[in-house]
Design an enzyme around this catalytic site. Sequence first.
Site, PDB file in Angstrom:
ATOM      1  N   ASP A  17       2.897  -0.503  -7.542  1.00 57.60           N
ATOM      2  CA  ASP A  17       2.616  -0.558  -5.886  1.00 57.60           C
ATOM      3  C   ASP A  17       1.664  -2.016  -5.381  1.00 57.60           C
ATOM      4  O   ASP A  17       2.851  -2.828  -6.585  1.00 57.60           O
ATOM      5  CB  ASP A  17       0.882   0.246  -5.608  1.00 57.60           C
ATOM      6  CG  ASP A  17      -0.584  -0.370  -6.036  1.00 57.60           C
ATOM      7  OD1 ASP A  17      -0.370  -1.391  -6.580  1.00 57.60           O
ATOM      8  OD2 ASP A  17      -1.298  -0.255  -6.857  1.00 57.60           O
ATOM      9  N   ALA A  18       1.600  -2.290  -4.645  1.00 59.68           N
ATOM     10  CA  ALA A  18       2.273  -3.522  -4.081  1.00 59.68           C
ATOM     11  C   ALA A  18       1.203  -4.308  -4.991  1.00 59.68           C
ATOM     12  O   ALA A  18       1.137  -5.340  -4.412  1.00 59.68           O
ATOM     13  CB  ALA A  18       1.463  -3.431  -2.561  1.00 59.68           C
TER      14      ALA A  18
END
Length: 133
Positions: A17-18
Amino acid sequence: MAKTFNYKTKIYYEDTDAGGIVYYANYLKYFERARTEMIYSLGYDHKKLNKEDVYIVVRSCHTDYEKPVKFEEEVDVLTELSKISPVRINLVQSANVKSEVRVKANVELAVIDQSGKPKKMPEDLYKSFKSCI
């Protein structure tokens, strides 16, 4: 003592994810790949089994996310058979970084035919799995 199958992988940017943490659903992919490699190591593959109208599918999966795996970490996905019958295979799988369990799953597989009905696995396949416990 149960035989442990080890599938190694590395975490790429696309897996995260980020925040650089593996997206939770990706562990299911790693576990699936490890199960497939286990089947290969026993001398079988899905094409060969499908020709015999044998399909091994996930019936249930309970997953505990203990600690995240992060971008660029190397992961050992361990698979152990815990129980087997002619129509069910129970496994314990874990994603480990440097021998530390990060994610653990108890997976039950069912053996079915193409129509989705339970089917006994071929005797030679059963014996191969049974030898791993």
